[in-house]
Design an enzyme around this catalytic site. Structure first.
Site, PDB file in Angstrom:
ATOM      1  N   PHE A   1      -3.385 -12.383  -2.275  1.00  0.00           N
ATOM      2  CA  PHE A   1      -4.158 -11.427  -1.478  1.00  0.00           C
ATOM      3  C   PHE A   1      -3.232 -10.253  -1.163  1.00  0.00           C
TER       4      PHE A   1
ATOM      5  N   HIS B   1      19.139 -31.688  18.625  1.00  0.00           N
ATOM      6  CA  HIS B   1      19.984 -32.276  17.576  1.00  0.00           C
ATOM      7  C   HIS B   1      21.456 -31.888  17.731  1.00  0.00           C
TER       8      HIS B   1
ATOM      9  N   ALA C   1       2.308   0.338   4.912  1.00  0.00           N
ATOM     10  CA  ALA C   1       1.056  -0.093   5.540  1.00  0.00           C
ATOM     11  C   ALA C   1       1.066  -1.608   5.713  1.00  0.00           C
TER      12      ALA C   1
ATOM     13  N   GLU D   1       0.116 -12.228   8.240  1.00  0.00           N
ATOM     14  CA  GLU D   1      -1.321 -12.238   8.607  1.00  0.00           C
ATOM     15  C   GLU D   1      -1.543 -11.624   9.991  1.00  0.00           C
TER      16      GLU D   1
ATOM     17  N   TRP E   1       5.583  -7.527  -0.342  1.00  0.00           N
ATOM     18  CA  TRP E   1       5.695  -8.881   0.241  1.00  0.00           C
ATOM     19  C   TRP E   1       4.499  -9.752  -0.128  1.00  0.00           C
TER      20      TRP E   1
ATOM     21  N   GLY F   1      24.950 -30.300  17.186  1.00  0.00           N
ATOM     22  CA  GLY F   1      25.610 -29.777  15.982  1.00  0.00           C
ATOM     23  C   GLY F   1      24.883 -30.192  14.710  1.00  0.00           C
TER      24      GLY F   1
ATOM     25  N   ARG G   1      20.379 -41.032  19.154  1.00  0.00           N
ATOM     26  CA  ARG G   1      21.689 -40.473  19.496  1.00  0.00           C
ATOM     27  C   ARG G   1      22.063 -40.843  20.938  1.00  0.00           C
TER      28      ARG G   1
HETATM   29  N1  CAA Z   1     -14.521  -7.578  10.812  1.00  0.00           N
HETATM   30  C1  CAA Z   1     -15.234  -6.548  10.298  1.00  0.00           C
HETATM   31  N2  CAA Z   1     -14.857  -5.275  10.410  1.00  0.00           N
HETATM   32  C2  CAA Z   1     -13.719  -5.020  11.070  1.00  0.00           C
HETATM   33  C3  CAA Z   1     -12.943  -6.023  11.647  1.00  0.00           C
HETATM   34  C4  CAA Z   1     -13.379  -7.353  11.501  1.00  0.00           C
HETATM   35  N3  CAA Z   1     -12.688  -8.380  12.001  1.00  0.00           N
HETATM   36  N4  CAA Z   1     -11.862  -5.468  12.235  1.00  0.00           N
HETATM   37  C5  CAA Z   1     -11.978  -4.145  12.057  1.00  0.00           C
HETATM   38  N5  CAA Z   1     -13.106  -3.886  11.348  1.00  0.00           N
HETATM   39  C6  CAA Z   1     -13.634  -2.580  10.980  1.00  0.00           C
HETATM   40  C7  CAA Z   1     -13.827  -1.784  12.271  1.00  0.00           C
HETATM   41  O1  CAA Z   1     -15.095  -2.045  12.826  1.00  0.00           O
HETATM   42  C8  CAA Z   1     -13.688  -0.358  11.797  1.00  0.00           C
HETATM   43  O2  CAA Z   1     -14.902   0.091  11.255  1.00  0.00           O
HETATM   44  P1  CAA Z   1     -15.763   1.219  12.023  1.00  0.00           P
HETATM   45  O3  CAA Z   1     -14.926   2.442  11.978  1.00  0.00           O
HETATM   46  O4  CAA Z   1     -17.013   1.288  11.224  1.00  0.00           O
HETATM   47  O5  CAA Z   1     -15.948   0.704  13.402  1.00  0.00           O
HETATM   48  C9  CAA Z   1     -12.699  -0.466  10.642  1.00  0.00           C
HETATM   49  O6  CAA Z   1     -12.682  -1.832  10.234  1.00  0.00           O
HETATM   50  C10 CAA Z   1     -11.311  -0.058  11.064  1.00  0.00           C
HETATM   51  O7  CAA Z   1     -10.942  -0.894  12.125  1.00  0.00           O
HETATM   52  P2  CAA Z   1     -10.056  -0.399  13.348  1.00  0.00           P
HETATM   53  O8  CAA Z   1     -10.511   0.931  13.822  1.00  0.00           O
HETATM   54  O9  CAA Z   1     -10.017  -1.511  14.340  1.00  0.00           O
HETATM   55  O10 CAA Z   1      -8.653  -0.217  12.598  1.00  0.00           O
HETATM   56  P3  CAA Z   1      -7.214  -0.049  13.152  1.00  0.00           P
HETATM   57  O11 CAA Z   1      -6.502   0.945  12.319  1.00  0.00           O
HETATM   58  O12 CAA Z   1      -7.220   0.139  14.634  1.00  0.00           O
HETATM   59  O13 CAA Z   1      -6.522  -1.485  12.772  1.00  0.00           O
HETATM   60  C11 CAA Z   1      -6.019  -3.815  12.994  1.00  0.00           C
HETATM   61  C12 CAA Z   1      -7.043  -2.693  13.168  1.00  0.00           C
HETATM   62  C13 CAA Z   1      -6.638  -5.027  13.658  1.00  0.00           C
HETATM   63  C14 CAA Z   1      -4.706  -3.511  13.664  1.00  0.00           C
HETATM   64  C15 CAA Z   1      -5.822  -4.084  11.471  1.00  0.00           C
HETATM   65  O14 CAA Z   1      -5.229  -2.983  10.842  1.00  0.00           O
HETATM   66  C16 CAA Z   1      -4.981  -5.331  11.212  1.00  0.00           C
HETATM   67  O15 CAA Z   1      -5.489  -6.442  11.267  1.00  0.00           O
HETATM   68  N6  CAA Z   1      -3.659  -5.178  10.894  1.00  0.00           N
HETATM   69  C17 CAA Z   1      -2.846  -6.307  10.474  1.00  0.00           C
HETATM   70  C18 CAA Z   1      -2.927  -6.498   8.990  1.00  0.00           C
HETATM   71  C19 CAA Z   1      -2.679  -7.906   8.574  1.00  0.00           C
HETATM   72  O16 CAA Z   1      -3.023  -8.859   9.259  1.00  0.00           O
HETATM   73  N7  CAA Z   1      -2.122  -8.071   7.380  1.00  0.00           N
HETATM   74  C20 CAA Z   1      -1.966  -9.346   6.807  1.00  0.00           C
HETATM   75  C21 CAA Z   1      -1.737  -9.208   5.312  1.00  0.00           C
HETATM   76  S1  CAA Z   1      -2.069 -10.727   4.447  1.00  0.00           S
HETATM   77  C22 CAA Z   1      -0.760 -11.703   4.760  1.00  0.00           C
HETATM   78  O17 CAA Z   1       0.076 -11.393   5.558  1.00  0.00           O
HETATM   79  C23 CAA Z   1      -0.781 -13.020   4.012  1.00  0.00           C
HETATM   80  C24 CAA Z   1       0.381 -13.854   4.230  1.00  0.00           C
HETATM   81  O18 CAA Z   1       1.372 -13.442   4.747  1.00  0.00           O
HETATM   82  C25 CAA Z   1       0.427 -15.221   3.820  1.00  0.00           C
HETATM   83  P1  FAD Z   2       5.197  -3.041  10.862  1.00  0.00           P
HETATM   84  O1  FAD Z   2       3.748  -2.801  10.812  1.00  0.00           O
HETATM   85  O2  FAD Z   2       6.100  -1.930  10.459  1.00  0.00           O
HETATM   86  O3  FAD Z   2       5.602  -3.508  12.344  1.00  0.00           O
HETATM   87  C1  FAD Z   2       6.954  -3.539  12.818  1.00  0.00           C
HETATM   88  C2  FAD Z   2       6.928  -4.044  14.257  1.00  0.00           C
HETATM   89  O4  FAD Z   2       6.192  -3.134  15.078  1.00  0.00           O
HETATM   90  C3  FAD Z   2       6.250  -5.400  14.420  1.00  0.00           C
HETATM   91  O5  FAD Z   2       6.879  -6.132  15.444  1.00  0.00           O
HETATM   92  C4  FAD Z   2       4.844  -5.028  14.850  1.00  0.00           C
HETATM   93  O6  FAD Z   2       4.212  -6.056  15.603  1.00  0.00           O
HETATM   94  C5  FAD Z   2       5.127  -3.821  15.721  1.00  0.00           C
HETATM   95  N1  FAD Z   2       3.960  -2.927  15.785  1.00  0.00           N
HETATM   96  C6  FAD Z   2       3.409  -2.199  14.775  1.00  0.00           C
HETATM   97  N2  FAD Z   2       2.345  -1.519  15.219  1.00  0.00           N
HETATM   98  C7  FAD Z   2       2.216  -1.808  16.534  1.00  0.00           C
HETATM   99  C8  FAD Z   2       1.295  -1.428  17.562  1.00  0.00           C
HETATM  100  N3  FAD Z   2       0.256  -0.622  17.321  1.00  0.00           N
HETATM  101  N4  FAD Z   2       1.472  -1.908  18.800  1.00  0.00           N
HETATM  102  C9  FAD Z   2       2.506  -2.755  19.055  1.00  0.00           C
HETATM  103  N5  FAD Z   2       3.397  -3.157  18.148  1.00  0.00           N
HETATM  104  C10 FAD Z   2       3.258  -2.697  16.906  1.00  0.00           C
HETATM  105  N6  FAD Z   2       0.933  -9.121   3.061  1.00  0.00           N
HETATM  106  C11 FAD Z   2      -0.114  -9.234   2.199  1.00  0.00           C
HETATM  107  O7  FAD Z   2      -0.948  -8.366   2.092  1.00  0.00           O
HETATM  108  N7  FAD Z   2      -0.237 -10.350   1.422  1.00  0.00           N
HETATM  109  C12 FAD Z   2       0.646 -11.370   1.463  1.00  0.00           C
HETATM  110  O8  FAD Z   2       0.472 -12.370   0.753  1.00  0.00           O
HETATM  111  C13 FAD Z   2       1.751 -11.266   2.361  1.00  0.00           C
HETATM  112  N8  FAD Z   2       2.688 -12.251   2.410  1.00  0.00           N
HETATM  113  C14 FAD Z   2       3.823 -12.051   3.156  1.00  0.00           C
HETATM  114  C15 FAD Z   2       4.865 -12.971   3.087  1.00  0.00           C
HETATM  115  C16 FAD Z   2       6.059 -12.740   3.734  1.00  0.00           C
HETATM  116  C17 FAD Z   2       7.179 -13.706   3.618  1.00  0.00           C
HETATM  117  C18 FAD Z   2       6.206 -11.560   4.522  1.00  0.00           C
HETATM  118  C19 FAD Z   2       7.487 -11.251   5.224  1.00  0.00           C
HETATM  119  C20 FAD Z   2       5.168 -10.678   4.656  1.00  0.00           C
HETATM  120  C21 FAD Z   2       3.965 -10.898   3.953  1.00  0.00           C
HETATM  121  N9  FAD Z   2       2.936  -9.972   3.992  1.00  0.00           N
HETATM  122  C22 FAD Z   2       1.865 -10.097   3.152  1.00  0.00           C
HETATM  123  C23 FAD Z   2       3.055  -8.755   4.793  1.00  0.00           C
HETATM  124  C24 FAD Z   2       2.818  -8.990   6.284  1.00  0.00           C
HETATM  125  O9  FAD Z   2       1.469  -9.207   6.536  1.00  0.00           O
HETATM  126  C25 FAD Z   2       3.374  -7.787   7.046  1.00  0.00           C
HETATM  127  O10 FAD Z   2       4.782  -7.852   6.961  1.00  0.00           O
HETATM  128  C26 FAD Z   2       2.911  -7.746   8.489  1.00  0.00           C
HETATM  129  O11 FAD Z   2       1.527  -7.516   8.568  1.00  0.00           O
HETATM  130  C27 FAD Z   2       3.658  -6.697   9.321  1.00  0.00           C
HETATM  131  O12 FAD Z   2       3.689  -5.460   8.699  1.00  0.00           O
HETATM  132  P2  FAD Z   2       5.094  -4.652   8.535  1.00  0.00           P
HETATM  133  O13 FAD Z   2       6.050  -5.606   7.976  1.00  0.00           O
HETATM  134  O14 FAD Z   2       4.830  -3.401   7.833  1.00  0.00           O
HETATM  135  O15 FAD Z   2       5.558  -4.351  10.019  1.00  0.00           O
END
Ligand code: CAA
Ligand code: FAD
Length: 379
Positions: free
Chosen positions: A123, A338, A130, A363, A156, A340, A268
């Site tokens: 994913f 644990h 971003a 996530e 990542w 050392g 222990r």
């Molecule tokens: N369901 C449906 N729509 C949604 C939604 C939801 N849960 N959350 C937001 N949206 C929609 C909003 O309604 C909005 O649409 P409208 O303008 O029509 O209202 C649009 O999406 C944009 O949403 P926001 O205005 O809330 O966007 P934002 O810029 O403020 O960001 C956020 C919201 C929650 C911070 C989002 O950017 C976020 O979740 N960031 C974290 C990303 C993340 O979790 N990445 C994980 C990558 S995968 C991974 O990490 C896998 C792994 O490691 C194993």
């Molecule tokens: P940034 O967004 O730069 O954030 C840096 C710090 O600032 C964090 O502490 C954050 O919480 C804080 N911060 C940022 N914005 C705000 C705010 N508005 N208010 C307060 N605090 C804030 N992504 C995928 O799409 N698919 C994957 O399969 C996947 N697997 C991953 C596996 C690993 C091992 C790692 C390390 C990352 C993976 N990711 C994946 C990416 C992961 O989801 C991102 O690293 C994570 O969402 C954070 O984004 P960033 O690293 O750019 O941190």
């Protein structure tokens, strides 16, 4: 909410526990040391049905509920969080996304082999610029009529080099912001797709995390998931379920570390008696067990809401926030109990401590979970 598990749920938990002990535990330290992907173990997990647990049987899955998934994720993560993250991504980000939002053709072509565990999925949302700010996608998918021209870099990506099917989020209409984003199914074999170097990580070192490069990749229009512009809500919806998987992973890391610390504290001896006879250690164990129980209830509540067709986005964010913070605290205390030996790899707790950290980051970081929760409270 029913606190009793069904016979089927208990059987799944036992099967995951057996697999973790018999197939994951041997070699887990070496895989961590050398950053080795658990290829054989994934093949077997696929054959046992753990890679498409919640997918309907007609699409090759096990038709199980989210509670079963939480139980399995906890057991696998107690021993090997590098393996369990593969299970989590494949089940809740890739398979769920395709089953819920894909069309019939996409399900037949892509979901079926993914759910059967014949291939692994990835994913791809995050980019170098971003991560948390997921709407600011720089990867572009330009509409060329019957295909999209995909260009950009993803960062990542879990299963980056072991996957065959990638769900890639990309910007098609920049002027529309988050409403101009699409989710595309990309095959590894598509021309212009390249896997970058493997990241050298602090934890979950057995999972393969890579950057991905897309250079003029032609993705057929038929590979777009949902309507034009559905990509961002798609990613957010899918992550609501994904966060239950990572919350359960954090729960498993915490309970794995706790169980090791509990057993060690009985063996222990210091000052003429077992560690567990010292009240300071008893209180640590009490705090750890309480954190774990609360995390477990939040995970099961989010799973229950999902299984019962109720909104679960805030509940899954709460579960992930709490469970990942608990995992970090509990794993640190497990190392402390644990002494050392906790610092030595063969005792496992140092790895669990390193693995716990990622659950607060991916996530959606803990700070992002608070954004999701507070927006839900204030809407
Ligand atoms: N369901 C449906 N729509 C949604 C939604 C939801 N849960 N959350 C937001 N949206 C929609 C909003 O309604 C909005 O649409 P409208 O303008 O029509 O209202 C649009 O999406 C944009 O949403 P926001 O205005 O809330 O966007 P934002 O810029 O403020 O960001 C956020 C919201 C929650 C911070 C989002 O950017 C976020 O979740 N960031 C974290 C990303 C993340 O979790 N990445 C994980 C990558 S995968 C991974 O990490 C896998 C792994 O490691 C194993
Ligand atoms: P940034 O967004 O730069 O954030 C840096 C710090 O600032 C964090 O502490 C954050 O919480 C804080 N911060 C940022 N914005 C705000 C705010 N508005 N208010 C307060 N605090 C804030 N992504 C995928 O799409 N698919 C994957 O399969 C996947 N697997 C991953 C596996 C690993 C091992 C790692 C390390 C990352 C993976 N990711 C994946 C990416 C992961 O989801 C991102 O690293 C994570 O969402 C954070 O984004 P960033 O690293 O750019 O941190």
């Amino acid at each position: 909410m029913n606190f009793d598990f069904t016979e089927e749920q208990l059987m799944i938990r036992q099967a995951a526990r057996n697999f973790a002990q018999n197939d994951l535990k041997p070699g887990v330290i070496e895989r961590d040391e050398h950053q080795t992907f658990p290829t054989e173990q994934m093949k077997k997990l696929g054959e046992l049905g753990f890679l498409g647990m919640m997918v309907a049987p007609q699409y090759g899955g096990g038709g199980m509920d989210t509670t079963s998934y939480v139980l399995a994720m906890e057991e696998l993560s107690k021993v090997d969080a590098s393996a369990s993250v593969v299970v989590s991504v494949n089940n809740s980000l890739v398979c769920y996304g395709l089953e819920k939002y894909g069309n019939e053709e996409q399900k037949q072509k892509y979901l079926l082999p993914l759910a059967k565990g014949e291939v692994i999925g990835a994913f791809c949302l995050s980019e170098p610029e971003a991560g948390s700010d997921a709407t600011s996608q720089h990867t572009t998918a330009v509409d060329m009529g019957d295909y999209y021209l995909l260009n950009g870099v993803k960062n990542w990506i879990t299963n980056g080099n072991s996957a065959s099917t990638y769900i890639v989020i990309a910007q098609t209409h920049p002027e529309k912001g988050s409403k101009g984003i699409n989710a595309l199914i990309v095959e590894r074999s598509m021309e212009g797709f390249a896997v970058g170097a493997k990241e050298n990580k602090m934890g979950i070192r057995g999972s393969d995390t890579h950057s991905l490069m897309f250079t003029d990749v032609k993705v057929p229009k038929a590979n777009r998931i949902g309507e034009d512009g559905f990509g961002f809500p798609f990613a957010m919806k899918v992550l609501e379920g994904g966060r239950i998987g990572i919350a359960a992973q954090a729960l498993g890391i915490a309970s794995g570390a706790y169980e090791l610390a509990l057993n060690y504290s009985k063996e222990r001896k210091t000052f003429g008696k077992p560690l567990s006879d010292h009240q300071a250690i008893q209180f640590k164990l009490a705090d750890m067990a309480t954190e774990i129980e609360a995390a477990r209830l939040l995970c099961l509540r989010a799973a229950w809401l999902k299984d019962n067709g109720q909104p679960y986005g805030a509940a899954s964010a709460m579960a992930k926030l709490f469970a990942s913070e608990a995992a970090m605290k509990v794993a640190v205390e497990a190392v402390q109990i644990h002494g050392g030996y906790g610092f030595i790899k063969e005792y496992h707790v140092e790895r669990l401590m390193r693995d716990a950290k990622i659950t607060q980051i991916y996530e959606g970081t803990s700070e992002i979970q608070k954004i999701v929760i507070s927006r839900d409270l204030l809407k």
